[in-house]
Enzyme design. Sequence first.
Site, PDB file in Angstrom:
ATOM      1  N   ASP A  25       3.067  87.471  53.948  1.00 49.28           N
ATOM      2  CA  ASP A  25       3.379  87.625  55.306  1.00 49.28           C
ATOM      3  C   ASP A  25       5.063  88.082  55.440  1.00 49.28           C
ATOM      4  OD1 ASP A  25       3.281  87.536  58.003  1.00 49.28           O
ATOM      5  OD2 ASP A  25       3.448  85.611  58.486  1.00 49.28           O
ATOM      6  N   VAL A  78      10.675  72.709  64.481  1.00 49.72           N
ATOM      7  CA  VAL A  78      11.871  73.105  63.604  1.00 49.72           C
ATOM      8  C   VAL A  78      12.976  72.605  64.349  1.00 49.72           C
ATOM      9  CG1 VAL A  78      12.807  74.872  62.387  1.00 49.72           C
ATOM     10  CG2 VAL A  78      10.514  74.952  62.611  1.00 49.72           C
TER      11      VAL A  78
END
Length: 862
Positions: A716, A607
């Site tokens: 999640d 990322v």
Amino acid sequence: WEELSGRDVNGNTIRYHQVCNVDEEEQDNWVRSPFIDARSAQRVYMDIEFSVMKCEECRETFALYYYQSSADIATSTFPPWRENPYTKIDTLAAGERFDSSTVGAEGINRKTLVISPLSRRGFYVAAQDQGACMSLMSLKLYYYYCPETTHNLAYFSRTLSGGEVASLVAQSGKCVSNSVYSNNEVPKYRCNSYGEWRVPTGSCHCRAGYQPNEELTTCQGCSVGSYKPENGNIQCQACPAHSLTRSVGADHCSCVDGYYRADGDSIHQACSRTPSQPKNITFTLNKTSVSMNWMEPVITGERSDIFYRFNCRSCPSTIQPSPSNLHHLTTTNAQLNNLKPYSHYSIKVVGIDSIFSILPFTPLSSNPLLHPAFFLFSLLLSSSSSYYSTSQSTLILSSHLLLLLLLPPLSILPLPSSNISSTLVSTFIINIVSRTSSPSTDLPLPMECHPASGETPCFSVVSGLTKGSKYIAKVRVRNGMGYGKFSNDLYVATSSAKGRCYISTAGLNPAVIGGVMGVIAIVIIVIIVLFVKRRQANKKKRQDVQASKKLAENTNLLKSKFLNVQGRTYVDYRDPHNGVKEIATELDQTKIKIECVIGRGRWCLTVCRGKLISGKTSIPVAVKRLKEGASLIDHTNFLREACTMAQFDHPNIIQLKGVVTKSIPAMIITEFMENGSLDKFLQVVNELTASRLLEMLRGIASGMNYLSSIKYIHRDLAARNILVSSDLVCKVSDFGLSRTLENDPQATYTTQGGKIALRWTAPECIRFRQFTSASDVWSYGIVMWEVMSYGEKPYWDMSNEVVTEVLEDGYRLPAPENCPVSIHNLMLKCWSYEAKRRPHPIEIIRTLDQFIKQPNLLLDTK
């Protein structure tokens, strides 16, 4: 090492070990303790006192080790004097060092260390010096255990703490004497690593007849005069009135002598006496019936269910049911009908309550009753009207026929005191009067009828009647005491053709005819009313059906408008490669400038922070990109996440800017959130107001409500998957890879269906992998706890197995420090074991709005 004698800071003589070989090179000085019996402890603490001398050539550290063994097997050469096979405890550095000017305790260092985990009978402790000038002055070894205790009427034996810092060793309890398990659930208590009992579940209840003490440690028998009827932890209660117990530990109270309980009475009900005799019994004779009245007993037995029975001696079966001859009355009056003439009766009235204790009878006076003619009247009330009609000029009169129509009954005659049945003979006198002509001597004379017995009908034949004429017949009775009154008129007529007689209705009572007509009119009115109401009901039903159809049409229209506003229902593309082409914006890789790496997932994903260039302007973006060598499965999951994000459009959901799929590496470009993940942000800031925290929680709930409305389940939801912008707006992120990118091994739990973030996951997902919007609400409750605790880890260092166990036992996370009670209560609702009891995201938003608008609701904190 040398063993020396000296004095401690208090002047007491001590033995200690010292080493100071600073002049030698490559030092490796070892000292080892005797064999130490661990006494089954899995985690042992060690308090050590040592001193280190200041010198330029000296080291300032030394190391401690331990070696486990099932017996005392150490020798001068075994275990070998090296780190392996020993296990290192820690390397200790001196915070304070001494020199010639140090006095007393100034140069003494104290540390507490942990030896864990232990799995054998005992161990050795060893110290290694490699050039320090130091002394080991004291070594204290100990372990924690939870002492035996009694909690909620359950006894728990002495329990050793576990081997990990967050261990909770479950201990099953035994109910104390005179107690039983509550709901058949074995009570459990859990011992933490510091010897403290925590997380109790289940309990015991005292048996019937026993009550708990204030500390809930014993069950004590109810004292004499008190009782407890069932299992439970309520206190004993005093016996009801007129009852007692004769021993300790009674579960009911027995009635004292002379008092009773009925079969259906509760054991909590007072015992009662039998009622006294009814008072002031009076009666009234009325021809063939007797009416009786009396007053309630003076003593009612303290009951409200008193009723009465009366016994009638010599009463025929037509009066009372046989063979008991008993009536049950709740009123203080009664009436007997259809009594025999020339008979004596003895009637007794009894007051009774539900305990069925019968008092002595109270007799009524014995008196002669009614005239025999009334007996005939009474019998004829059930006769048929088929006895009349003969020839043209003859009328056969039956006393049964005539008396059937004689209303009211004949009058009563006085009864002589002599033998009635043998001396009196009843004679019926019949008079016939013509209605069609004036009285004349041509009319039949009065006739007499002599019955053979009191049970035989009396027949008389009247001759000389004229065809087609109407007559009036009357009957009266004569006996040895005289004449009775005439009966009512009986209207008869002779036939003009065949000489048959019939009963005319012309003489019927107008009131009777009016009554009959009134009844007929009422019936007709009722039928009309019912018919009108039914038509109105059918009309209203048709209107309701039309209204329902219109409401359904409006609802569908509103739903359609809502979907147009909220976006279409989420679509799970089976082929994400085609899905990306249909719904995601393909960006030119040359327009994306990577600045730096800000996070890593698995080996195939990074990322980065970057910029998306558009003309002369650029905007900050976050870039997820696959590394070279990623598998086909990784590439497919990557594109599936892009397909998912492309379908979302909400201010609290991370916004997808576009994708790069036509060149390598593949990229997902989203808006850049300056403050990163929520959990890390909270751990750094740690000073936001409660109002600000609630606004952040409301944003997350709003995003979850949007996902629920389009039928998307996140699975999640956690603070690590919430991103925070520069103006503290929270946005839900990680749609697809979040369940496989978690690096913390304690945060995920591997099941047959894959990995799940157990600490954030609802119980039904762990057991059955049933993920729903309601399971996302459970996860949202954990996020609330993370926010209010400023990013603390849920369930701290408990193992996954312990978390699963305590959740099933009913344990829930306690309120974080300074958390308002109302906020924690909302968390507890989200953690309801049954999914259907958890609040909908809309309800959560409304509750948070109420807290934000009314801060006074947040005053109570835990």
